[in-house]
Enzyme design. Structure first.
Site, PDB file in Angstrom:
ATOM      1  N   ASN A 210       0.840  -1.189   0.000  1.00  0.00           N
ATOM      2  CA  ASN A 210       0.000   0.000   0.000  1.00  0.00           C
ATOM      3  C   ASN A 210       0.883   1.249   0.000  1.00  0.00           C
ATOM      4  O   ASN A 210       2.113   1.140   0.009  1.00  0.00           O
ATOM      5  CB  ASN A 210      -0.951  -0.007   1.202  1.00  0.00           C
ATOM      6  CG  ASN A 210      -0.189  -0.104   2.499  1.00  0.00           C
ATOM      7  OD1 ASN A 210       0.548   0.803   2.873  1.00  0.00           O
ATOM      8  ND2 ASN A 210      -0.346  -1.223   3.206  1.00  0.00           N
ATOM      9  N   LYS A 337     -13.012   0.925  15.565  1.00  0.00           N
ATOM     10  CA  LYS A 337     -11.766   0.151  15.632  1.00  0.00           C
ATOM     11  C   LYS A 337     -11.164   0.203  17.029  1.00  0.00           C
ATOM     12  O   LYS A 337     -10.608  -0.780  17.516  1.00  0.00           O
ATOM     13  CB  LYS A 337     -10.763   0.661  14.593  1.00  0.00           C
ATOM     14  CG  LYS A 337     -11.168   0.267  13.178  1.00  0.00           C
ATOM     15  CD  LYS A 337     -10.217   0.793  12.111  1.00  0.00           C
ATOM     16  CE  LYS A 337     -10.795   0.481  10.731  1.00  0.00           C
ATOM     17  NZ  LYS A 337     -10.023   1.044   9.637  1.00  0.00           N
TER      18      LYS A 337
HETATM   19  N1  CTP Z   1      -3.655  -3.597  11.990  1.00  0.00           N
HETATM   20  C1  CTP Z   1      -2.925  -4.675  12.429  1.00  0.00           C
HETATM   21  N2  CTP Z   1      -2.943  -5.831  11.724  1.00  0.00           N
HETATM   22  C2  CTP Z   1      -3.681  -5.944  10.608  1.00  0.00           C
HETATM   23  C3  CTP Z   1      -4.437  -4.847  10.149  1.00  0.00           C
HETATM   24  C4  CTP Z   1      -4.390  -3.677  10.863  1.00  0.00           C
HETATM   25  O1  CTP Z   1      -2.253  -4.574  13.457  1.00  0.00           O
HETATM   26  N3  CTP Z   1      -3.680  -7.085   9.927  1.00  0.00           N
HETATM   27  C5  CTP Z   1      -3.633  -2.358  12.773  1.00  0.00           C
HETATM   28  C6  CTP Z   1      -2.953  -1.191  12.094  1.00  0.00           C
HETATM   29  O2  CTP Z   1      -1.569  -1.148  12.410  1.00  0.00           O
HETATM   30  C7  CTP Z   1      -3.696   0.005  12.678  1.00  0.00           C
HETATM   31  C8  CTP Z   1      -5.093  -0.536  12.947  1.00  0.00           C
HETATM   32  O3  CTP Z   1      -4.956  -1.962  12.993  1.00  0.00           O
HETATM   33  O4  CTP Z   1      -3.151   0.402  13.920  1.00  0.00           O
HETATM   34  C9  CTP Z   1      -6.125  -0.170  11.966  1.00  0.00           C
HETATM   35  O5  CTP Z   1      -5.703  -0.560  10.669  1.00  0.00           O
HETATM   36  P1  CTP Z   1      -6.742  -0.514   9.466  1.00  0.00           P
HETATM   37  O6  CTP Z   1      -6.090  -1.086   8.249  1.00  0.00           O
HETATM   38  O7  CTP Z   1      -7.328   0.856   9.383  1.00  0.00           O
HETATM   39  O8  CTP Z   1      -7.856  -1.482  10.045  1.00  0.00           O
HETATM   40  P2  CTP Z   1      -8.551  -2.731   9.517  1.00  0.00           P
HETATM   41  O9  CTP Z   1      -9.048  -3.475  10.729  1.00  0.00           O
HETATM   42  O10 CTP Z   1      -7.692  -3.472   8.567  1.00  0.00           O
HETATM   43  O11 CTP Z   1      -9.832  -2.135   8.822  1.00  0.00           O
HETATM   44  P3  CTP Z   1     -10.142  -1.777   7.274  1.00  0.00           P
HETATM   45  O12 CTP Z   1     -11.250  -2.712   6.906  1.00  0.00           O
HETATM   46  O13 CTP Z   1     -10.584  -0.345   7.308  1.00  0.00           O
HETATM   47  O14 CTP Z   1      -8.881  -2.026   6.483  1.00  0.00           O
END
Ligand code: CTP
Length: 410
Positions: A210, A337
């Protein structure tokens, strides 16, 4: 950092405009306060244009009773909102008033109400500079913890040669930086951080990733180390130099990041997860490069482990701070979250705006806590946003410790 620049009434007041620029360049958000005498030398409009903010020019508003009431308490608000007070030029008169606690205009009243760091850049005629009264006042102010940028020697506006010239704005701004670095409110903490993207292989030459540059996480790691914390930074692939004084662990995939986080979990007291972790990966990566065909290619992806959610389950009394990069419904998503991943605080930002967020040097964020508080930071340099986020973390840490102390009988 949020800084107030107090401009005193000396010929060097015009150089304060350059100082505004030098402070802004270093990521400080500047509010200008002018004494009445300063306004004889430079128009407030100059500073208003440079800072984009109303310049505070007096203790009492001229426009009406309501305004007068709000401006009468404004010095308290300005004192509380800012981390730093820089006074340039600090005239002999201002030094005397500060030393003796006189509060007869906005700047002197602000100085008395101010609890942050104070940097004084004196400028005056050389005889006034060398006068025992000025020397004694400066000594009092130094002993109270004010930092003084010594004036330069050279031709003075009064036609003599000697010490008394306002130093180069870059030198004043440099002193401000080193003074602020001495804020050591994270001493004793071990901060475990993640930053940057992860890369999930599709085959030996391709991957999914990303647009995260890691800049926000690296800025927080650097600032936390400067504020006294031991910092372990687990970083996905980025093109940034390791921040000074930080232990860097480089990883590539979400699985590797999870492993490294778990290895360092025990020793940590605060965990900050800025990394943009890939949500999906290819479980069985082919040994050979995928070959192009004329037909559509479908990829089968499995979810990666959610590291933040996992740590939320086993964090104990550690502080856990998550991040959320969103393109819509920022506050709702950030709150969701924070609760679902059991974070103590979550920092959310919108990433679909030009010049902010991913890949940029600037950011604008909402910092939300479980108690329902929301603090806005930016838009400003990521270094400045990093300091604001750490301010909130340090405050949360202090308030939780205070609760512990109240709950634990002696
Ligand atoms: N995070 C993590 N491990 C993952 C995905 C996310 O530790 N596999 C953590 C990121 O480091 C961040 C937080 O979760 O601190 C939110 O990440 P984000 O990508 O916004 O959340 P997601 O739960 O993946 O939600 P989305 O569906 O919006 O991607």
């Amino acid at each position: 950092m949020r800084a107030v620049l107090g401009v005193g009434g000396g010929i060097a007041a015009y150089k304060a405009a350059e100082l505004v620029r030098a402070l802004q360049k270093r990521g400080h958000d500047v509010q200008v306060v002018m004494t009445r005498a300063a306004q004889e030398f430079v128009q407030p409009l100059t500073f208003a244009a440079l800072t984009g903010r109303k310049v505070v020019t007096g203790l009492f508003s001229q426009t009406g009773a309501e305004d007068t009431l709000s401006s009468a308490v404004e010095h308290i608000a300005v004192a509380q909102e800012n981390d730093l007070l820089v006074v340039a030029p600090a005239t002999a008169d201002l030094l005397a008033k500060f030393a003796y606690g006189l509060a007869d205009d906005f700047l002197t009243t602000l100085y008395l109400a101010f609890t942050g760091k104070v940097v004084l850049a004196p400028a005056m005629n050389n005889a006034m500079w060398e006068h025992p009264a000025t020397r004694a006042n400066l000594e009092i102010l130094r002993q109270r913890g004010c930092s003084v940028v010594e004036p330069d020697e050279g031709w003075l506006a009064c036609g003599t040669i000697g010490a008394g010239r306002l130093p180069d704005p870059e030198r004043i701004a440099g002193t401000v930086d080193s003074v602020m670095r001495h804020k050591k409110d994270l001493t004793g903490e071990t901060i475990l951080m993640t930053a940057g993207p992860t890369q999930e292989a599709l085959d030996p030459v391709r991957y999914i990733s990303n647009r995260s540059s890691g800049k926000m996480g690296y800025a927080i790691a650097q600032a936390a180390a400067e504020r006294g914390a031991r910092v372990v930074l687990i970083s996905g692939p980025v093109s940034l130099a390791a921040p000074l004084g930080v232990e860097l662990v480089s990883v590539r995939t979400a699985q590797e990041m999870r492993q490294a986080v778990l290895e360092h979990l025990e020793e940590s007291t605060i965990i900050i997860k800025t990394a943009a972790v890939a949500d999906y990966y290819v479980a069985h990566v082919p040994q050979q490069k995928l070959k192009k065909t004329a037909t559509r290619l479908s990829l089968e992806l499995d979810p990666t482990p959610d590291i933040l959610a996992e740590i939320g389950q086993r964090k104990g009394d550690r502080l856990l701070i998550g991040f959320a990069a969103e393109t819509e419904n920022l506050l709702e998503e950030a709150r969701r979250k924070m609760i679902s991943k059991r974070c103590d605080m979550l920092v959310g930002n919108l990433v679909n705006r030009d010049g902010l967020g991913f890949e940029s040097d600037q950011n604008e964020v909402e910092i939300i806590t479980r108690s329902g508080q929301t603090v806005h930071a930016g838009p400003s340099e990521k270094k400045e946003v990093a300091e604001r986020i750490l301010d909130q973390i340090a405050t949360l840490r202090l308030s939780l410790r205070a609760v512990d102390t109240v709950d634990t009988p002696a």
